[in-house]
Design a protein around this motif. Structure first.
Motif, PDB file in Angstrom:
ATOM      1  N   PRO A 185      45.064  89.487  27.586  1.00  0.00           N
ATOM      2  CA  PRO A 185      45.285  90.315  26.403  1.00  0.00           C
ATOM      3  C   PRO A 185      44.578  89.763  25.163  1.00  0.00           C
ATOM      4  N   SER A 186      44.167  90.650  24.284  1.00  0.00           N
ATOM      5  CA  SER A 186      43.534  90.256  23.020  1.00  0.00           C
ATOM      6  C   SER A 186      43.568  91.443  22.072  1.00  0.00           C
ATOM      7  N   THR A 187      43.832  91.177  20.820  1.00  0.00           N
ATOM      8  CA  THR A 187      43.663  92.205  19.781  1.00  0.00           C
ATOM      9  C   THR A 187      42.471  91.828  18.914  1.00  0.00           C
ATOM     10  N   ARG A 188      42.586  90.676  18.203  1.00  0.00           N
ATOM     11  CA  ARG A 188      41.574  90.288  17.229  1.00  0.00           C
ATOM     12  C   ARG A 188      40.193  90.072  17.847  1.00  0.00           C
ATOM     13  N   THR A 189      40.117  89.266  18.890  1.00  0.00           N
ATOM     14  CA  THR A 189      38.805  88.878  19.421  1.00  0.00           C
ATOM     15  C   THR A 189      38.089  90.082  20.022  1.00  0.00           C
ATOM     16  N   ARG A 190      38.814  90.850  20.812  1.00  0.00           N
ATOM     17  CA  ARG A 190      38.183  91.986  21.498  1.00  0.00           C
ATOM     18  C   ARG A 190      37.693  93.027  20.491  1.00  0.00           C
ATOM     19  N   ARG A 217      36.655  86.968  28.216  1.00  0.00           N
ATOM     20  CA  ARG A 217      37.914  86.231  28.042  1.00  0.00           C
ATOM     21  C   ARG A 217      38.572  86.138  29.407  1.00  0.00           C
ATOM     22  N   HIS A 219      37.495  78.277  22.610  1.00  0.00           N
ATOM     23  CA  HIS A 219      37.440  79.616  22.008  1.00  0.00           C
ATOM     24  C   HIS A 219      36.453  79.469  20.833  1.00  0.00           C
ATOM     25  N   GLN A 251      36.345  81.700  17.612  1.00  0.00           N
ATOM     26  CA  GLN A 251      37.523  81.525  16.753  1.00  0.00           C
ATOM     27  C   GLN A 251      37.309  80.326  15.841  1.00  0.00           C
ATOM     28  N   PRO A 310      45.450  81.392  13.956  1.00  0.00           N
ATOM     29  CA  PRO A 310      44.510  82.251  14.691  1.00  0.00           C
ATOM     30  C   PRO A 310      45.109  83.578  15.119  1.00  0.00           C
ATOM     31  N   GLY A 311      46.452  83.696  15.055  1.00  0.00           N
ATOM     32  CA  GLY A 311      47.108  84.902  15.542  1.00  0.00           C
ATOM     33  C   GLY A 311      47.084  84.945  17.073  1.00  0.00           C
ATOM     34  N   PRO A 312      47.959  85.698  17.691  1.00  0.00           N
ATOM     35  CA  PRO A 312      49.069  86.389  17.049  1.00  0.00           C
ATOM     36  C   PRO A 312      50.166  85.395  16.651  1.00  0.00           C
TER      37      PRO A 312
HETATM   38  N1   CP Z   1      42.882  84.598  17.837  1.00  0.00           N
HETATM   39  C1   CP Z   1      42.807  85.306  18.963  1.00  0.00           C
HETATM   40  O1   CP Z   1      42.140  84.927  19.944  1.00  0.00           O
HETATM   41  O2   CP Z   1      43.561  86.448  18.952  1.00  0.00           O
HETATM   42  P1   CP Z   1      43.574  87.530  20.110  1.00  0.00           P
HETATM   43  O3   CP Z   1      44.250  86.901  21.293  1.00  0.00           O
HETATM   44  O4   CP Z   1      44.317  88.714  19.566  1.00  0.00           O
HETATM   45  O5   CP Z   1      42.153  87.858  20.448  1.00  0.00           O
END
Ligand code: CP
Length: 324
Positions: free
Chosen positions: A61-66, A114, A142, A145, A269-271
């Motif tokens: 899963p990913s929000t920011r990176t993807r 990823r 990463h 990031q 870095p989130g989440p």
């Molecule tokens: N910082 C980071 O990798 O966030 P995601 O998992 O949402 O991509």
């Protein structure tokens, strides 16, 4: 465009920051600078990667990176395809390399990957001719990031050299911590880590990182507090007694931040697990640069895509001038 990564000698792929030198890391940050402005335009598109096909292969899963990679690719006019394990033939047992080779048979240029396994990005990079960019592999690295984090620190302080950065939390499971440690040390920062003994890797001091036992000490020592998420999905061994206990001992609260210098900034870095590793008033407070980190992520990823496609760092300003 010329040879992949030619200007900075990055080579074909970006798998981690460990193999890179200081000049290469700072060169990527410098290349990102002119790309920042594209995202502020009304028409957020330049023809820098027109004709390039990029596959975003996200097996975790990913929000920011993807989404940040996808924005970066689209804003540079690349053609993009997104693939996740769910709904693809990975669910039927197809291997990572077979998946990538089948995509290559459709004539692609780059893969952003990823994966839950440490080393997966390097493994793929060694087996396919397309450029491979690591978007997070297991507990290994990463790199984009860390690059966006370095850019955010440089934006605030003017330089990374000599800054004191303490990474707080689950260092053991964190690819973000690993990439940041490499990047920060190479750029001349002083680096410390802080967290429960169970979440600090043995021998981390050998890298040139100091270990601080109390979060109060970290807050007093640092210019930058880099708060990490407790990776609950990777913890099967009872590393912390309870989330409430973790928050009581290591949680970053505004009360604890009273110990900080006036210019200390807080990164994450989130989440985020609000109320566990970081309290909401800190996450949303004036020391927080968590959203600027996300904004910088698009520019940094544009720079990495541009450089691996053969763009020259000194031509980034000119390249982004064109209108798609
Ligand atoms: N910082 C980071 O990798 O966030 P995601 O998992 O949402 O991509």
């Amino acid at each position: 465009m010329s040879d992949p990564g030619a200007g900075l000698g990055l080579g074909k792929d970006l798998v981690g920051l460990e193999p890179l030198g200081r000049e290469q890391i700072l060169g990527i940050l410098d290349t990102a600078e002119p790309f920042k402005e594209i995202s502020e335009r009304q028409i957020k598109k330049v023809p820098v990667l027109r004709g390039q096909t990029i596959v975003n292969l996200f097996f975790e899963p990913s929000t920011r990176t993807r989404i940040s990679f996808e924005f970066a690719e689209k804003r540079l006019s690349a053609d993009t395809v997104n693939i996740s394990s769910s709904g693809s033939s990975v669910e039927k047992g197809e291997t990572l390399v077979d998946t990538a080779r089948n995509l290559e048979a459709m004539r692609i240029n780059m893969v952003v990957v990823r994966h839950g396994s440490s080393g997966a990005a390097g493994f793929l990079a060694d087996r396919i001719p397309s450029n491979v960019i690591n978007a997070g592999d297991g507990q290994h690295e990463h790199p984009t990031q860390a690059l966006l984090d370095l850019l955010t620190i440089r934006d605030r302080f003017g330089s990374i050299e000599g800054r004191r950065v303490c990474i707080v939390g689950d260092i053991l499971h964190s690819r973000v911590a690993r990439s940041n440690i490499w990047g920060l040390l190479k750029c001349g920062a002083e680096v410390a880590v802080c967290g429960p003994r169970t979440l600090i890797p043995a021998g981390i001091g050998d890298l040139g990182v100091r270990v601080l036992r109390r979060v109060e000490e970290a807050i007093e020592w640092g210019d930058v507090l880099y708060v990490l998420r407790l990776q609950l999905e990777r913890m099967k061994g009872g590393y912390v007694a309870s989330l409430r206990e973790y928050n009581r001992v290591f949680g970053v609260s505004s009360e604890r931040l009273r110990l900080a210098s006036d210019d200390l900034i807080v990164l994450h870095p989130g989440p985020m697990n609000r109320g566990v590793e970081i309290d909401s008033d800190v996450a949303d407070g004036e020391r927080s640069v968590i959203l600027p980190q996300v904004t910088n992520g698009v520019a940094v990823r544009m720079a990495v895509l541009y450089l691996l496609a053969g763009g020259q760092p000194e031509l980034a300003e000119t390249a982004k001038g064109g209108v798609a």
